[in-house]
Write an enzyme that holds these catalytic residues in place. Sequence first.
Site, mmCIF file in Angstrom:
data_model
loop_
_atom_site.group_PDB
_atom_site.id
_atom_site.type_symbol
_atom_site.label_atom_id
_atom_site.label_comp_id
_atom_site.label_asym_id
_atom_site.label_seq_id
_atom_site.Cartn_x
_atom_site.Cartn_y
_atom_site.Cartn_z
ATOM 1 N N ASP A 24 0.829 -1.209 0.000
ATOM 2 C CA ASP A 24 0.000 0.000 0.000
ATOM 3 C C ASP A 24 0.863 1.259 0.000
ATOM 4 O O ASP A 24 0.777 2.087 0.907
ATOM 5 C CB ASP A 24 -0.985 -0.011 1.179
ATOM 6 C CG ASP A 24 -0.322 -0.303 2.512
ATOM 7 O OD1 ASP A 24 0.760 -0.913 2.529
ATOM 8 O OD2 ASP A 24 -0.888 0.082 3.549
ATOM 9 N N LYS A 137 -6.856 -2.421 6.412
ATOM 10 C CA LYS A 137 -5.762 -2.170 7.361
ATOM 11 C C LYS A 137 -5.755 -0.717 7.823
ATOM 12 O O LYS A 137 -5.910 0.191 7.005
ATOM 13 C CB LYS A 137 -4.425 -2.473 6.691
ATOM 14 C CG LYS A 137 -3.239 -2.260 7.613
ATOM 15 C CD LYS A 137 -1.927 -2.109 6.856
ATOM 16 C CE LYS A 137 -1.595 -0.651 6.642
ATOM 17 N NZ LYS A 137 -0.218 -0.427 6.152
ATOM 18 N N GLU A 178 -3.536 -2.069 13.499
ATOM 19 C CA GLU A 178 -2.087 -1.815 13.465
ATOM 20 C C GLU A 178 -1.635 -0.683 14.382
ATOM 21 O O GLU A 178 -1.454 0.454 13.954
ATOM 22 C CB GLU A 178 -1.632 -1.508 12.026
ATOM 23 C CG GLU A 178 -0.123 -1.360 11.921
ATOM 24 C CD GLU A 178 0.385 -1.019 10.527
ATOM 25 O OE1 GLU A 178 -0.437 -0.876 9.599
ATOM 26 O OE2 GLU A 178 1.602 -0.894 10.365
ATOM 27 N N LYS A 220 -1.536 -6.268 13.692
ATOM 28 C CA LYS A 220 -0.272 -5.948 13.017
ATOM 29 C C LYS A 220 0.464 -4.987 13.927
ATOM 30 O O LYS A 220 -0.050 -3.908 14.239
ATOM 31 C CB LYS A 220 -0.560 -5.311 11.654
ATOM 32 C CG LYS A 220 0.682 -4.778 10.959
ATOM 33 C CD LYS A 220 0.399 -4.464 9.499
ATOM 34 C CE LYS A 220 1.645 -3.896 8.844
ATOM 35 N NZ LYS A 220 1.580 -3.906 7.381
ATOM 36 N N SER A 262 7.628 -4.429 9.171
ATOM 37 C CA SER A 262 9.098 -4.447 9.212
ATOM 38 C C SER A 262 9.637 -3.135 9.766
ATOM 39 O O SER A 262 10.709 -3.130 10.381
ATOM 40 C CB SER A 262 9.701 -4.773 7.842
ATOM 41 O OG SER A 262 9.301 -3.878 6.843
ATOM 42 N N GLY A 292 6.046 -4.486 4.212
ATOM 43 C CA GLY A 292 6.045 -3.670 3.010
ATOM 44 C C GLY A 292 7.443 -3.623 2.441
ATOM 45 O O GLY A 292 7.817 -4.395 1.557
HETATM 46 P P1 13P Z 1 6.818 -1.828 6.511
HETATM 47 O O1 13P Z 1 6.923 -3.320 6.621
HETATM 48 O O2 13P Z 1 7.588 -1.254 5.356
HETATM 49 O O3 13P Z 1 7.081 -1.138 7.812
HETATM 50 O O4 13P Z 1 5.330 -1.493 6.116
HETATM 51 C C1 13P Z 1 4.317 -2.175 6.699
HETATM 52 C C2 13P Z 1 3.122 -1.329 6.723
HETATM 53 O O5 13P Z 1 2.143 -1.640 6.113
HETATM 54 C C3 13P Z 1 3.116 -0.127 7.543
HETATM 55 O O6 13P Z 1 1.812 0.349 7.672
#
Ligand code: 13P
Length: 341
Positions: A24, A137, A178, A220, A262, A292
């Site tokens: 995203d 999300k 999240e 998350k 991540s 991501g």
């Molecule tokens: P990263 O894994 O690059 O942190 O991104 C995950 C994500 O969707 C953050 O909202």
Amino acid sequence: MENARLEDTAQALVAPGKGIFAADVPPQGLINGFWGDMREPKTIDAARDFQEMMFRTPGLSDHISGIIIFDDVLEQKSKDGNTFLDIIKQQDILAGITPTTGWQKLGSSPKERVPTGLDGLPNRLEKWREAGISFVKWRVAARIGPGLPSPLAIELGAHSVAEYAALAQAAGLVPIVEPDVEMRGEHDIQRHFEVTEWFLHKTFEALYEHGVLLEGIVLKTNMVLSGSDCPIQANEETVALETLKCLRHIVPPAVPGIGFLSGGQSDYKATAHLNAINAHGPQPWQLSFSYGRAIGKAAMMAWDGRTDNSAGQTALLHRARMNGLATLGKWAPKLEKPVSS
Ligand code: 13P
């Protein structure tokens, strides 16, 4: 019946050996280098081709259960006229959407922000559900620093993500919840632990108050880490133990799974940490990924622009496979390809 469907979808998203690819990033974000340098030409068309290349990767569903995209990418057309949503569904991968529309600074604490997008959300959720979207999300972020995070930011973030989750479930969509305590900063791992525990605690309190079905969500969140600028970096085993301890303090066993973000870790560290966590054996929840940058960046670096998609797809599939193995505690450094100089 509806609850059972939510539960099945949540479990499918964290199925052993699989995880979520958080793609995203808006096309302009890709061009601006959010994942790494985009090869020339740096255009919206190139960004679209790059995303199409990723979503068409053969065999992606062996390791990826769901892909998250932005609303405006949903109807984006591939060269052969399919929508990106069609391509994801043809891959037998669940499609998810990020419904947040932006961020708003807090009046009393302008260094902190809460997401916008609750206005009119039920209509948008309905539209997405009819289009074949399975999950959504919503990210709320906490920053560590002098006087940060404020109790107000934690409270508002928790209620925003809980209200979104209740609306998503009412529309038949699984909410990814999240709360993210960012790793950037000089804090040590203990401070990251404290703030993560606090944010998770407030989030689950709010989920209870908003009547959210815990069996029908995916959490998350961040791993518990040393700040990116902390001079003492905790080793992989300490990260695994502190992360598990924090989650066990707060996350109810009713939650089917957790997909870590991540958060700016290197590809290697994101995989190694997930593997170290899962090497401790079964936990009350599946422990998976919702990465991501730690999946997409390698594909971006390897992609050969408009002529050849195979390098980008190979890189993407490799990271997806490494992280899939890490969900089982079966990854090892020797499985990583040698890094060419
Ligand atoms: P990263 O894994 O690059 O942190 O991104 C995950 C994500 O969707 C953050 O909202």
